[in-house]
Design an enzyme around this catalytic site. Structure first.
Site, short mmCIF file in Angstrom:
data_model
loop_
_atom_site.label_atom_id
_atom_site.label_comp_id
_atom_site.label_asym_id
_atom_site.label_seq_id
_atom_site.Cartn_x
_atom_site.Cartn_y
_atom_site.Cartn_z
N GLY A 145 -19.98 -31.56 -130.37
CA GLY A 145 -20.39 -32.37 -129.29
C GLY A 145 -21.35 -31.57 -128.29
N ALA A 146 -22.22 -30.51 -128.96
CA ALA A 146 -22.90 -29.55 -128.21
C ALA A 146 -24.12 -29.95 -127.64
CB ALA A 146 -22.94 -28.29 -128.99
N ASP A 172 -23.07 -34.21 -139.33
CA ASP A 172 -22.42 -35.46 -138.86
C ASP A 172 -20.91 -34.74 -139.18
OD1 ASP A 172 -20.77 -37.73 -139.04
OD2 ASP A 172 -22.43 -38.90 -139.10
N VAL A 173 -19.98 -34.83 -138.18
CA VAL A 173 -18.56 -34.40 -138.17
C VAL A 173 -17.71 -35.05 -139.28
CG1 VAL A 173 -18.61 -33.29 -136.11
CG2 VAL A 173 -17.88 -35.64 -136.31
N ASP A 190 -6.63 -30.52 -119.33
CA ASP A 190 -6.46 -31.42 -118.07
C ASP A 190 -7.05 -30.56 -117.05
OD1 ASP A 190 -5.62 -32.52 -115.27
OD2 ASP A 190 -4.23 -33.79 -116.37
N HIS A 191 -8.51 -30.89 -116.50
CA HIS A 191 -9.22 -30.08 -115.91
C HIS A 191 -8.74 -29.97 -114.52
CE1 HIS A 191 -11.32 -33.76 -114.44
NE2 HIS A 191 -11.99 -32.92 -113.44
N ASP A 226 -7.49 -43.22 -116.99
CA ASP A 226 -8.37 -42.21 -116.56
C ASP A 226 -8.04 -41.09 -116.04
OD1 ASP A 226 -11.06 -41.28 -117.23
OD2 ASP A 226 -11.49 -41.83 -115.10
N HIS A 229 -4.20 -36.34 -114.60
CA HIS A 229 -4.14 -35.73 -113.31
C HIS A 229 -3.13 -35.94 -112.43
CE1 HIS A 229 -7.87 -34.93 -115.76
NE2 HIS A 229 -8.66 -36.01 -115.01
N LYS A 247 -12.44 -45.25 -107.63
CA LYS A 247 -13.96 -44.90 -107.56
C LYS A 247 -14.45 -45.59 -106.61
CE LYS A 247 -14.33 -43.47 -112.35
NZ LYS A 247 -14.65 -42.04 -112.14
N1 LIG Z 1 -18.72 -35.57 -119.43
C1 LIG Z 1 -17.71 -35.56 -118.75
O1 LIG Z 1 -17.86 -35.44 -117.71
C2 LIG Z 1 -16.15 -35.78 -119.39
C3 LIG Z 1 -16.06 -35.73 -120.73
N2 LIG Z 1 -14.83 -35.80 -121.12
C4 LIG Z 1 -14.62 -35.93 -122.74
O2 LIG Z 1 -15.46 -35.23 -123.37
C5 LIG Z 1 -15.95 -35.92 -124.61
C6 LIG Z 1 -17.23 -35.34 -124.78
O3 LIG Z 1 -17.88 -36.37 -123.49
P1 LIG Z 1 -19.45 -36.26 -123.24
O4 LIG Z 1 -19.92 -35.10 -123.60
O5 LIG Z 1 -19.47 -36.97 -122.13
O6 LIG Z 1 -19.86 -37.34 -124.51
P2 LIG Z 1 -21.61 -37.44 -124.91
O7 LIG Z 1 -21.57 -38.95 -125.33
O8 LIG Z 1 -22.27 -37.16 -123.75
O9 LIG Z 1 -21.79 -36.64 -126.31
C7 LIG Z 1 -21.14 -36.80 -127.41
C8 LIG Z 1 -21.33 -35.70 -128.58
O10 LIG Z 1 -20.77 -36.13 -129.64
C9 LIG Z 1 -21.97 -35.61 -130.51
N3 LIG Z 1 -21.53 -36.55 -131.57
C10 LIG Z 1 -21.30 -38.10 -131.55
N4 LIG Z 1 -20.93 -38.45 -132.98
C11 LIG Z 1 -21.19 -37.29 -133.59
C12 LIG Z 1 -21.00 -37.20 -135.33
N5 LIG Z 1 -20.65 -38.29 -136.07
N6 LIG Z 1 -21.12 -36.01 -135.83
C13 LIG Z 1 -21.56 -34.99 -135.05
N7 LIG Z 1 -21.68 -35.17 -133.37
C14 LIG Z 1 -21.35 -36.28 -133.12
C15 LIG Z 1 -23.08 -35.90 -130.13
O11 LIG Z 1 -24.28 -35.52 -130.63
P3 LIG Z 1 -25.50 -36.07 -131.13
O12 LIG Z 1 -25.89 -37.42 -130.11
O13 LIG Z 1 -26.70 -35.07 -131.14
O14 LIG Z 1 -25.14 -36.69 -132.34
C16 LIG Z 1 -23.12 -35.54 -128.78
O15 LIG Z 1 -23.28 -33.99 -128.72
C17 LIG Z 1 -15.30 -36.99 -124.41
O16 LIG Z 1 -13.73 -37.15 -125.19
C18 LIG Z 1 -15.08 -37.37 -123.01
O17 LIG Z 1 -13.88 -38.35 -122.81
C19 LIG Z 1 -13.75 -35.52 -120.47
C20 LIG Z 1 -13.93 -35.25 -119.10
C21 LIG Z 1 -15.28 -35.37 -118.41
O1 LIG Z 2 -10.95 -36.75 -115.78
C1 LIG Z 2 -11.84 -37.59 -115.08
O2 LIG Z 2 -12.08 -36.92 -113.83
C2 LIG Z 2 -13.06 -37.13 -113.04
C3 LIG Z 2 -13.04 -36.53 -111.29
O3 LIG Z 2 -12.75 -35.14 -111.59
P1 LIG Z 2 -13.12 -34.44 -110.35
O4 LIG Z 2 -12.77 -33.04 -110.68
O5 LIG Z 2 -14.44 -34.68 -109.81
O6 LIG Z 2 -12.01 -35.10 -109.28
C4 LIG Z 2 -13.46 -38.59 -112.95
O7 LIG Z 2 -14.58 -39.05 -112.27
C5 LIG Z 2 -13.44 -39.35 -114.52
O8 LIG Z 2 -13.64 -40.47 -114.32
C6 LIG Z 2 -12.02 -38.72 -115.29
O9 LIG Z 2 -12.49 -39.30 -116.62
#
Ligand SMILES: NC(=O)C1=CN([C@@H]2O[C@H](COP(=O)(O)OP(=O)(O)OC[C@H]3O[C@@H](n4cnc5c(N)ncnc54)[C@H](OP(=O)(O)O)[C@@H]3O)[C@@H](O)[C@H]2O)C=CC1
Ligand SMILES: O=C1O[C@H](COP(=O)(O)O)[C@@H](O)[C@H](O)[C@H]1O
Length: 494
Positions: free
Chosen positions: A15-16, A85-86, A177-178, A235, A240, A340
């Site tokens: 998910g880079a 694709d994973v 759990d951040h 969530d 948290h 929120k």
């Molecule tokens: N964003 C945030 O602030 C937070 C996110 N999380 C968790 O982190 C995780 C990722 O979130 P986020 O980064 O926001 O998600 P995004 O939707 O932004 O990113 C998803 C990633 O997964 C990759 N991906 C999706 N399907 C495939 C596949 N079949 N094969 C390979 N790669 C794939 C995408 O790559 P591509 O599009 O190039 O295929 C992309 O890099 C989730 O579990 C989310 O709940 C938790 C706390 C906060």
């Molecule tokens: O895990 C989550 O946390 C954020 C809130 O994090 P914070 O460090 O900014 O307090 C929240 O917005 C998000 O919905 C939830 O998935």
């Protein structure tokens, strides 16, 4: 002087190309590198599906770090993009070849971290491919960092855990759990166990109630699809909020080891009184934001957000009363609230001490002494405030509230390491204390599941709304008023 342990490892980020990698992971790895906590012996392999050249991927890394100079470009040379694709098993064979090669080039002694920053439906499958294709079979360590959400309820979390447990043992799994990486959340334990004045009072004889608030100004942003299925209970509360409750309520561990601390936290989660389905409305309140005003600007209501049903009953706010049935906490309510589109962004813990047995200073029943409050400011300000009563200057017996303040980040706001940075560093060093053990996850789901079951079956009209920019629905005030308490204001300055 603090001794910095330099670590060598390869981090594979699934998910880079996603939001989390860009906003949190790349900057955190950069901070570790620039502080000398990562040696030159590290490489990052990024996985995503989109076609990016090596150069484009490295440019994205530099952009996410925020500064483009020779140093950050040199840093980005440690990053390699491997698109696939994973779900495609064969691609793991190529990935394995690449890891063997990088291992040799960077001399990381076989250390590997697999970071799953992807949608949870892929977690089990990725873990199993990593095992079957032999990527976890290495001369160094092999660890799995897994993002939330860890399941949707207890049965789905159990299934996921079974899947990843076929590939990784519990001590190889780091469930993020951040909040556990936040400086002041980590400080809860120190405030409690390193101060003679608090621990003797930390029980039902002296504490009236504990309030934990985590309020956000932001709405659901572009996560409407995810949030519709999650809501604030899953969530924020399941993870948290309950983690903060367990840190506040746990017994002193016999040693500061991962196992001892986790074992004390688990005991708290086990002692939390289950909310019977018939009592959900008595103990928990939910709400959903309607349109309103925040910082002088109109904002839309939750039901108008993208990917949200116009009839949605998903809660964007939860307040609840938790009781812990053990000797220390019998009858002390732990009130939690999170939401929120609230008035301000703030996470705070207020420990309200019981009133003194007799008030010598006011003999009329209208005037009360303020209770002593210990406030732990988690964010955005970090610190501690202790509210006391003192003599009002000059007056013969006038009483005035005074505050003893400690501000953790007043001097240098930028100096506090990001939670993700600390947690990544813990993982590369093999310290799992600030990650959640499976038993914690399971017990937390067990606690919240009856609440979500009732809410999911409620009538469409039964969710209260609160205008964006406020502190939530009025029922949350009633919840405390029934016990003769009220929420302490968040805007209490440091
Ligand atoms: N964003 C945030 O602030 C937070 C996110 N999380 C968790 O982190 C995780 C990722 O979130 P986020 O980064 O926001 O998600 P995004 O939707 O932004 O990113 C998803 C990633 O997964 C990759 N991906 C999706 N399907 C495939 C596949 N079949 N094969 C390979 N790669 C794939 C995408 O790559 P591509 O599009 O190039 O295929 C992309 O890099 C989730 O579990 C989310 O709940 C938790 C706390 C906060
Ligand atoms: O895990 C989550 O946390 C954020 C809130 O994090 P914070 O460090 O900014 O307090 C929240 O917005 C998000 O919905 C939830 O998935």
């Amino acid at each position: 002087m603090e001794i910095t342990e330099q670590v060598k490892t390869i981090v594979v980020i699934f998910g880079a190309t996603g939001d989390l990698a860009k906003r949190k992971l790349f900057p955190s790895i950069y901070n570790l590198y620039s502080k000398g906590q990562l040696s030159e012996k590290f490489a990052v392999v990024g996985i995503g599906r989109r076609e990016l050249s090596q150069e484009e991927f490295q440019t994205n890394v530099v952009k996410s770090v925020g500064t483009d100079n020779a140093y950050t470009r040199e840093f980005s040379q440690h990053f390699y993009y491997h698109p696939f694709d994973v779900t495609n098993r064969n691609s793991y064979v190529d990935l394995k070849g690449q890891l063997v090669q990088l291992d040799e080039e960077y001399q990381v002694e076989g250390n590997r971290i697999f970071y799953l920053a992807m949608a949870p439906e892929f977690f089990g499958e990725i873990a199993q491919h990593l095992k079957r294709e032999g990527l976890t079979n290495t001369s160094g360590y092999s660890r799995l960092i897994i993002e939330k959400p860890f399941g949707h309820n207890l049965p789905s979390a159990q299934l996921l855990n079974e899947q990843i447990s076929q590939a990784f043992t519990e001590d190889q799994i780091y469930r993020i759990d951040h909040y556990l990486g936040k400086e002041m959340v980590q400080n809860i334990e120190v405030i409690r166990f390193a101060n003679a004045i608090f621990e003797p009072l930390w029980n039902n004889r002296y504490i009236a109630n504990i309030q934990i608030t985590s309020s956000e100004v932001l709405g659901v942003e572009d996560r409407g699809g995810y949030y519709e299925k999650s809501g604030a209970l899953r969530d924020m509360v399941q993870n948290h909020m309950l983690q903060m409750v367990s840190l506040l309520a746990m017994e002193p561990p016999i040693k500061l080891t991962t196992d001892e601390i986790r074992s004390e936290k688990i005991k708290v989660l086990r002692a939390m009184r289950p909310v019977k389905e018939t009592e959900v409305h008595e103990y928990f309140v939910r709400g959903q934001y309607s349109s309103g005003e925040i910082n002088g600007e109109r904002v839309i209501g939750y039901r108008e957000e993208n990917n949200v049903s116009e009839k949605s009953t998903t809660e964007t706010y939860v307040a609840g009363k938790i009781l812990i049935d053990n000797f220390r906490w019998a009858n002390v309510p732990f009130y939690i609230r999170t939401g929120k589109r609230m008035k301000e962004k703030s996470t705070k813990i207020v420990v309200q001490f019981k009133d003194i047995p007799m008030n010598l200073y006011y003999n009329n029943s209208e005037q009360h002494l303020n209770p002593n409050l210990l406030v732990i400011h988690i964010q955005p300000m970090e610190g501690i405030t202790l509210s006391l009563n003192a003599k009002r200057q000059g007056k013969k017996i006038g009483i005035a509230p005074v505050k003893l303040d400690y501000c953790n980040n007043c001097e240098d706001v930028l100096n506090t390491p990001e939670a993700y940075e600390k947690l990544l560093y813990d993982c590369v060093r093999g310290d799992a204390t600030n990650f959640t053990h499976w038993n914690e996850v399971a017990l937390s789901w067990q606690f919240v599941d009856p609440i979500s079951r009732i809410w999911e079956n409620d009538e469409v009209t039964s969710i209260s709304t609160y205008p964006a920019g406020t502190m939530g629905p009025d029922e949350a005030n009633v919840l405390l008023a029934k016990d003769d308490f009220h929420w302490w204001s968040l805007s209490d300055s440091m």
